[in-house]
Motif scaffolding. Sequence first.
Motif, PDB file in Angstrom:
ATOM      1  N   ASP A   1       0.841  -1.199   0.000  1.00 34.28           N
ATOM      2  CA  ASP A   1       0.000   0.000   0.000  1.00 34.28           C
ATOM      3  C   ASP A   1       0.878   1.252   0.000  1.00 34.28           C
ATOM      4  N   VAL A   2       0.914   1.935  -1.123  1.00 39.94           N
ATOM      5  CA  VAL A   2       1.693   3.176  -1.240  1.00 39.94           C
ATOM      6  C   VAL A   2       0.767   4.374  -1.450  1.00 39.94           C
ATOM      7  N   THR A   3      -0.492   4.227  -0.998  1.00 45.08           N
ATOM      8  CA  THR A   3      -1.465   5.298  -1.191  1.00 45.08           C
ATOM      9  C   THR A   3      -0.982   6.611  -0.578  1.00 45.08           C
ATOM     10  N   GLY A   4      -0.472   6.539   0.655  1.00 47.72           N
ATOM     11  CA  GLY A   4      -0.019   7.746   1.334  1.00 47.72           C
ATOM     12  C   GLY A   4       1.108   8.431   0.590  1.00 47.72           C
ATOM     13  N   GLN A   5       2.062   7.655   0.124  1.00 45.58           N
ATOM     14  CA  GLN A   5       3.183   8.223  -0.615  1.00 45.58           C
ATOM     15  C   GLN A   5       2.734   8.890  -1.902  1.00 45.58           C
ATOM     16  N   LEU A   6       1.838   8.218  -2.613  1.00 48.56           N
ATOM     17  CA  LEU A   6       1.360   8.783  -3.873  1.00 48.56           C
ATOM     18  C   LEU A   6       0.523  10.036  -3.638  1.00 48.56           C
ATOM     19  N   ARG A   7      -0.261  10.041  -2.551  1.00 51.57           N
ATOM     20  CA  ARG A   7      -1.050  11.237  -2.238  1.00 51.57           C
ATOM     21  C   ARG A   7      -0.128  12.422  -1.945  1.00 51.57           C
ATOM     22  N   HIS A   8       0.950  12.135  -1.226  1.00 48.65           N
ATOM     23  CA  HIS A   8       1.909  13.190  -0.912  1.00 48.65           C
ATOM     24  C   HIS A   8       2.584  13.716  -2.183  1.00 48.65           C
ATOM     25  N   LEU A   9       2.959  12.805  -3.059  1.00 50.76           N
ATOM     26  CA  LEU A   9       3.576  13.224  -4.312  1.00 50.76           C
ATOM     27  C   LEU A   9       2.611  14.027  -5.173  1.00 50.76           C
ATOM     28  N   HIS A  10       1.339  13.629  -5.126  1.00 49.17           N
ATOM     29  CA  HIS A  10       0.334  14.325  -5.927  1.00 49.17           C
ATOM     30  C   HIS A  10       0.149  15.763  -5.449  1.00 49.17           C
ATOM     31  N   CYS A  11       0.210  15.962  -4.149  1.00 49.79           N
ATOM     32  CA  CYS A  11      -0.028  17.297  -3.589  1.00 49.79           C
ATOM     33  C   CYS A  11       1.228  18.174  -3.604  1.00 49.79           C
ATOM     34  N   ASP A  12       2.380  17.568  -3.691  1.00 49.68           N
ATOM     35  CA  ASP A  12       3.627  18.323  -3.624  1.00 49.68           C
ATOM     36  C   ASP A  12       3.859  19.066  -4.943  1.00 49.68           C
ATOM     37  N   PRO A  13       4.134  20.368  -4.896  1.00 48.73           N
ATOM     38  CA  PRO A  13       4.366  21.137  -6.133  1.00 48.73           C
ATOM     39  C   PRO A  13       5.549  20.577  -6.919  1.00 48.73           C
ATOM     40  N   ILE A  14       5.432  20.646  -8.224  1.00 44.24           N
ATOM     41  CA  ILE A  14       6.491  20.176  -9.115  1.00 44.24           C
ATOM     42  C   ILE A  14       7.165  21.380  -9.757  1.00 44.24           C
ATOM     43  N   ALA A  15       8.488  21.356  -9.774  1.00 41.99           N
ATOM     44  CA  ALA A  15       9.252  22.432 -10.396  1.00 41.99           C
ATOM     45  C   ALA A  15       9.774  21.970 -11.748  1.00 41.99           C
ATOM     46  N   LEU A  16       9.520  22.759 -12.774  1.00 41.73           N
ATOM     47  CA  LEU A  16      10.003  22.480 -14.121  1.00 41.73           C
ATOM     48  C   LEU A  16      11.074  23.503 -14.470  1.00 41.73           C
ATOM     49  N   THR A  17      12.248  23.020 -14.792  1.00 40.84           N
ATOM     50  CA  THR A  17      13.351  23.907 -15.141  1.00 40.84           C
ATOM     51  C   THR A  17      13.780  23.636 -16.577  1.00 40.84           C
ATOM     52  N   LEU A  18      13.687  24.674 -17.414  1.00 39.42           N
ATOM     53  CA  LEU A  18      14.086  24.521 -18.801  1.00 39.42           C
ATOM     54  C   LEU A  18      15.604  24.506 -18.905  1.00 39.42           C
ATOM     55  N   ILE A  19      16.124  23.441 -19.498  1.00 37.55           N
ATOM     56  CA  ILE A  19      17.553  23.309 -19.719  1.00 37.55           C
ATOM     57  C   ILE A  19      17.750  23.061 -21.206  1.00 37.55           C
ATOM     58  N   ASP A  20      18.814  23.574 -21.741  1.00 39.12           N
ATOM     59  CA  ASP A  20      19.060  23.412 -23.166  1.00 39.12           C
ATOM     60  C   ASP A  20      18.955  21.939 -23.557  1.00 39.12           C
ATOM     61  N   GLY A  21      17.988  21.674 -24.427  1.00 33.48           N
ATOM     62  CA  GLY A  21      17.804  20.302 -24.892  1.00 33.48           C
ATOM     63  C   GLY A  21      16.826  19.492 -24.077  1.00 33.48           C
ATOM     64  N   GLY A  22      16.220  20.066 -23.036  1.00 36.07           N
ATOM     65  CA  GLY A  22      15.272  19.275 -22.266  1.00 36.07           C
ATOM     66  C   GLY A  22      14.694  20.019 -21.088  1.00 36.07           C
ATOM     67  N   ILE A  23      14.020  19.245 -20.206  1.00 37.61           N
ATOM     68  CA  ILE A  23      13.342  19.795 -19.043  1.00 37.61           C
ATOM     69  C   ILE A  23      13.721  18.976 -17.827  1.00 37.61           C
ATOM     70  N   GLU A  24      14.039  19.658 -16.722  1.00 36.92           N
ATOM     71  CA  GLU A  24      14.301  18.978 -15.467  1.00 36.92           C
ATOM     72  C   GLU A  24      13.052  19.057 -14.599  1.00 36.92           C
ATOM     73  N   VAL A  25      12.589  17.896 -14.132  1.00 35.14           N
ATOM     74  CA  VAL A  25      11.377  17.804 -13.320  1.00 35.14           C
ATOM     75  C   VAL A  25      11.790  17.400 -11.911  1.00 35.14           C
ATOM     76  N   SER A  26      11.362  18.166 -10.901  1.00 33.19           N
ATOM     77  CA  SER A  26      11.749  17.840  -9.528  1.00 33.19           C
ATOM     78  C   SER A  26      10.713  18.365  -8.552  1.00 33.19           C
ATOM     79  N   ASN A  27      10.727  17.819  -7.336  1.00 31.35           N
ATOM     80  CA  ASN A  27       9.915  18.340  -6.236  1.00 31.35           C
ATOM     81  C   ASN A  27      10.643  18.038  -4.928  1.00 31.35           C
ATOM     82  N   HIS A  28      10.006  18.357  -3.822  1.00 31.70           N
ATOM     83  CA  HIS A  28      10.674  18.212  -2.529  1.00 31.70           C
ATOM     84  C   HIS A  28      10.883  16.746  -2.142  1.00 31.70           C
TER      85      HIS A  28
END
Length: 221
Positions: free
Chosen positions: A44-71
């Motif tokens: 059961d990873v419901t709690g973890q997924l709920r936390h990931l769903h609510c956590d803001p995601i940061a998108l950083t444009l890098i030459d040739g792609g995108i970096e996706v990260s959160n806390h």
Amino acid sequence: MYGIAYVIIPMEIASLQHALDDALAPFQRGGPDEFPHEKLAFNDVTGQLRHLHCDPIALTLIDGGIEVSNHATAGFYLDDRAVRRFLQTVIVGDRRHAAGQNSSISSGPSRGRDVLGNLMRVFGAETPEFEAEISSNVELVSTLLDAAGRGEKHAFPTAIVLPVGACVHEFRWFDTDGGKRLPQEIKALLAVPDHATFKETALAAYARFSEMAVAGIAYHF
């Protein structure tokens, strides 16, 4: 590993699932009782997924792609250069044929499935919802024979299962396993030479049972 088996079955069937169960029962190995029960435990990873769903995601444009990260995660990098090139140079809005119409026996319109479906309805059979998906993998053997004559790759699976009653169960299954030779009993049944290849033997099977249907299944070996 996984392979594709074409199971030859009668045209007149009340239930495709039952027909496949009967045809494949002699070749089933293992079962739920032999599978480690700890592997079936629910994680059961419901709690973890709920936390990931609510956590803001940061998108950083890098030459040739995108970096996706959160806390909660270290993040990951998407290299979209190939997609960009594709979108910039080949997207012209032209209409295209559906990909892979000949990639498997379940693709595209199927005369075999139409004929089989009509026969089932004539005999008063109903197709439950749980059989709808498996029914899409049914074709006429004669259609595969024609496809093989045209050199289409999907005509030759990993294994072929002859219909129930064609011979003893032991010799109803033959496959492309390079580590063993095809049984002489199968070659004698299908009247092919001793040196016949898998494809030649498959063609003989299609010709022998051309008035029947075939269902494609995935199997583990």
